[in-house]
Design a protein around this motif. Structure first.
Motif, PDB file in Angstrom:
ATOM      1  N   ILE A 196      33.058 -25.481 -11.040  1.00  9.99           N
ATOM      2  CA  ILE A 196      32.313 -26.087  -9.715  1.00  9.99           C
ATOM      3  C   ILE A 196      32.843 -24.836  -8.353  1.00  9.99           C
ATOM      4  N   TYR A 197      34.831 -24.909  -8.457  1.00  9.62           N
ATOM      5  CA  TYR A 197      35.508 -24.262  -7.570  1.00  9.62           C
ATOM      6  C   TYR A 197      34.897 -22.687  -7.864  1.00  9.62           C
ATOM      7  N   HIS A 198      34.426 -22.087  -8.590  1.00  3.47           N
ATOM      8  CA  HIS A 198      34.338 -21.000  -8.617  1.00  3.47           C
ATOM      9  C   HIS A 198      32.596 -20.531  -7.977  1.00  3.47           C
ATOM     10  N   LYS A 199      31.935 -21.402  -8.355  1.00  7.99           N
ATOM     11  CA  LYS A 199      30.831 -21.910  -7.256  1.00  7.99           C
ATOM     12  C   LYS A 199      30.468 -21.897  -6.020  1.00  7.99           C
ATOM     13  N   ILE A 200      31.332 -22.735  -5.095  1.00  8.45           N
ATOM     14  CA  ILE A 200      31.245 -23.642  -3.882  1.00  8.45           C
ATOM     15  C   ILE A 200      32.598 -22.825  -3.423  1.00  8.45           C
ATOM     16  N   SER A 201      33.083 -22.017  -4.005  1.00 10.75           N
ATOM     17  CA  SER A 201      34.420 -21.451  -3.032  1.00 10.75           C
ATOM     18  C   SER A 201      33.653 -20.331  -2.279  1.00 10.75           C
ATOM     19  N   MET A 202      34.452 -20.046  -0.925  1.00  3.85           N
ATOM     20  CA  MET A 202      34.707 -18.521  -0.833  1.00  3.85           C
ATOM     21  C   MET A 202      35.065 -17.336  -1.130  1.00  3.85           C
ATOM     22  N   ASP A 203      36.455 -17.251  -1.289  1.00  2.00           N
ATOM     23  CA  ASP A 203      36.874 -16.620  -2.185  1.00  2.00           C
ATOM     24  C   ASP A 203      38.012 -16.889  -3.285  1.00  2.00           C
ATOM     25  N   SER A 204      39.202 -16.567  -3.401  1.00  2.00           N
ATOM     26  CA  SER A 204      39.932 -16.743  -4.725  1.00  2.00           C
ATOM     27  C   SER A 204      41.283 -17.935  -3.962  1.00  2.00           C
ATOM     28  N   GLU A 205      40.931 -18.227  -2.219  1.00  2.00           N
ATOM     29  CA  GLU A 205      41.913 -18.682  -1.753  1.00  2.00           C
ATOM     30  C   GLU A 205      41.668 -19.850  -1.451  1.00  2.00           C
ATOM     31  N   SER A 206      40.258 -20.593  -1.122  1.00  2.00           N
ATOM     32  CA  SER A 206      39.155 -21.634  -0.582  1.00  2.00           C
ATOM     33  C   SER A 206      40.401 -22.497  -0.629  1.00  2.00           C
ATOM     34  N   SER A 207      40.887 -23.660   0.194  1.00  2.00           N
ATOM     35  CA  SER A 207      40.799 -24.692   0.239  1.00  2.00           C
ATOM     36  C   SER A 207      39.900 -25.723  -0.333  1.00  2.00           C
ATOM     37  N   ILE A 208      40.025 -25.990  -1.765  1.00  2.00           N
ATOM     38  CA  ILE A 208      38.843 -27.004  -1.838  1.00  2.00           C
ATOM     39  C   ILE A 208      39.794 -27.560  -3.753  1.00  2.00           C
ATOM     40  N   PHE A 209      39.601 -28.980  -4.103  1.00  2.70           N
ATOM     41  CA  PHE A 209      40.756 -30.173  -4.797  1.00  2.70           C
ATOM     42  C   PHE A 209      39.255 -30.530  -5.596  1.00  2.70           C
ATOM     43  N   ILE A 210      39.532 -30.784  -7.154  1.00  2.00           N
ATOM     44  CA  ILE A 210      38.660 -31.155  -7.367  1.00  2.00           C
ATOM     45  C   ILE A 210      38.819 -31.311  -8.602  1.00  2.00           C
ATOM     46  N   ILE A 211      38.511 -32.631  -9.055  1.00  2.00           N
ATOM     47  CA  ILE A 211      39.595 -33.506 -10.449  1.00  2.00           C
ATOM     48  C   ILE A 211      38.384 -34.652 -11.045  1.00  2.00           C
ATOM     49  N   GLN A 212      38.034 -34.176 -12.268  1.00  2.00           N
ATOM     50  CA  GLN A 212      36.886 -35.486 -12.754  1.00  2.00           C
ATOM     51  C   GLN A 212      37.347 -36.875 -12.577  1.00  2.00           C
ATOM     52  N   CYS A 213      36.664 -37.374 -12.968  1.00  2.45           N
ATOM     53  CA  CYS A 213      36.811 -39.180 -12.346  1.00  2.45           C
ATOM     54  C   CYS A 213      36.007 -39.906 -13.701  1.00  2.45           C
ATOM     55  N   ASN A 214      36.396 -40.846 -14.190  1.00  2.00           N
ATOM     56  CA  ASN A 214      35.847 -41.979 -14.785  1.00  2.00           C
ATOM     57  C   ASN A 214      34.906 -42.925 -14.154  1.00  2.00           C
ATOM     58  N   ILE A 215      33.189 -42.372 -14.419  1.00  2.00           N
ATOM     59  CA  ILE A 215      32.184 -43.666 -13.947  1.00  2.00           C
ATOM     60  C   ILE A 215      32.017 -44.607 -13.940  1.00  2.00           C
ATOM     61  N   ASP A 216      32.760 -44.934 -15.332  1.00  2.00           N
ATOM     62  CA  ASP A 216      33.509 -46.440 -15.495  1.00  2.00           C
ATOM     63  C   ASP A 216      33.812 -47.619 -15.033  1.00  2.00           C
ATOM     64  N   GLU A 217      34.938 -46.521 -14.425  1.00  2.00           N
ATOM     65  CA  GLU A 217      35.647 -47.448 -13.622  1.00  2.00           C
ATOM     66  C   GLU A 217      35.930 -47.080 -11.809  1.00  2.00           C
ATOM     67  N   TYR A 218      35.583 -48.048 -11.771  1.00  2.00           N
ATOM     68  CA  TYR A 218      35.971 -47.455  -9.646  1.00  2.00           C
ATOM     69  C   TYR A 218      36.038 -48.883  -9.014  1.00  2.00           C
ATOM     70  N   TYR A 219      36.909 -48.742  -7.571  1.00  2.00           N
ATOM     71  CA  TYR A 219      36.972 -50.289  -7.131  1.00  2.00           C
ATOM     72  C   TYR A 219      37.206 -49.227  -5.867  1.00  2.00           C
ATOM     73  N   GLY A 220      37.231 -50.328  -4.211  1.00  2.00           N
ATOM     74  CA  GLY A 220      37.017 -49.910  -3.281  1.00  2.00           C
ATOM     75  C   GLY A 220      36.218 -50.270  -1.973  1.00  2.00           C
ATOM     76  N   TRP A 221      36.333 -49.835  -0.217  1.00  2.00           N
ATOM     77  CA  TRP A 221      35.136 -49.821   0.310  1.00  2.00           C
ATOM     78  C   TRP A 221      34.701 -48.643   0.605  1.00  2.00           C
ATOM     79  N   ALA A 222      33.571 -48.947   0.863  1.00  2.00           N
ATOM     80  CA  ALA A 222      33.335 -47.513   1.449  1.00  2.00           C
ATOM     81  C   ALA A 222      31.500 -48.397   1.349  1.00  2.00           C
ATOM     82  N   ASN A 223      30.666 -46.878   1.557  1.00  2.00           N
ATOM     83  CA  ASN A 223      29.674 -47.491   2.452  1.00  2.00           C
ATOM     84  C   ASN A 223      28.415 -47.883   1.372  1.00  2.00           C
ATOM     85  N   LYS A 224      27.606 -48.916   1.266  1.00  2.00           N
ATOM     86  CA  LYS A 224      26.597 -49.280   0.817  1.00  2.00           C
ATOM     87  C   LYS A 224      26.034 -48.480   0.178  1.00  2.00           C
ATOM     88  N   ARG A 225      25.913 -47.225   0.343  1.00  8.55           N
ATOM     89  CA  ARG A 225      25.091 -45.761   0.080  1.00  8.55           C
ATOM     90  C   ARG A 225      25.886 -45.318  -1.096  1.00  8.55           C
TER      91      ARG A 225
END
Length: 88
Positions: free
Chosen positions: A46-75
């Motif tokens: 993902i990083y290599h496909k969306i980054s502009m160069d080797s120093e693009s500031s992008i943080f990516i972490i895999q998540c567990n879709i089975d557990e989530y909680y919080g307040w967010a827009n309905k969409r």
């Protein structure tokens, strides 16, 4: 196999990164420059496909879709519930 990732992108890369994310999976913008994406590729790929160069500031972490909680827009909750079906 599908995976869910949380992605934080530096503001100046956002427009180009959105265009590139559209080519690698289904994503949703959840806050300013923060996204969730469902794809079959790794965080490194993902990083290599969306980054502009080797120093693009992008943080990516895999998540567990089975557990989530919080307040967010309905969409966001609708999107998560739809994507959760892919993981069954």
């Amino acid at each position: 196999m599908y995976k869910l990732y949380y992605i934080q992108i530096k503001k100046e890369f956002e427009d180009i990164s959105q265009e590139r994310m559209a080519n690698i999976g289904d994503f949703i913008n959840i806050f300013d420059t923060t996204y969730l994406i469902v794809t079959e590729i790794s965080a490194k790929d993902i990083y290599h496909k969306i980054s502009m160069d080797s120093e693009s500031s992008i943080f990516i972490i895999q998540c567990n879709i089975d557990e989530y909680y919080g307040w967010a827009n309905k969409r966001v909750w609708t999107w998560l519930n739809e994507k959760k079906k892919l993981f069954r």
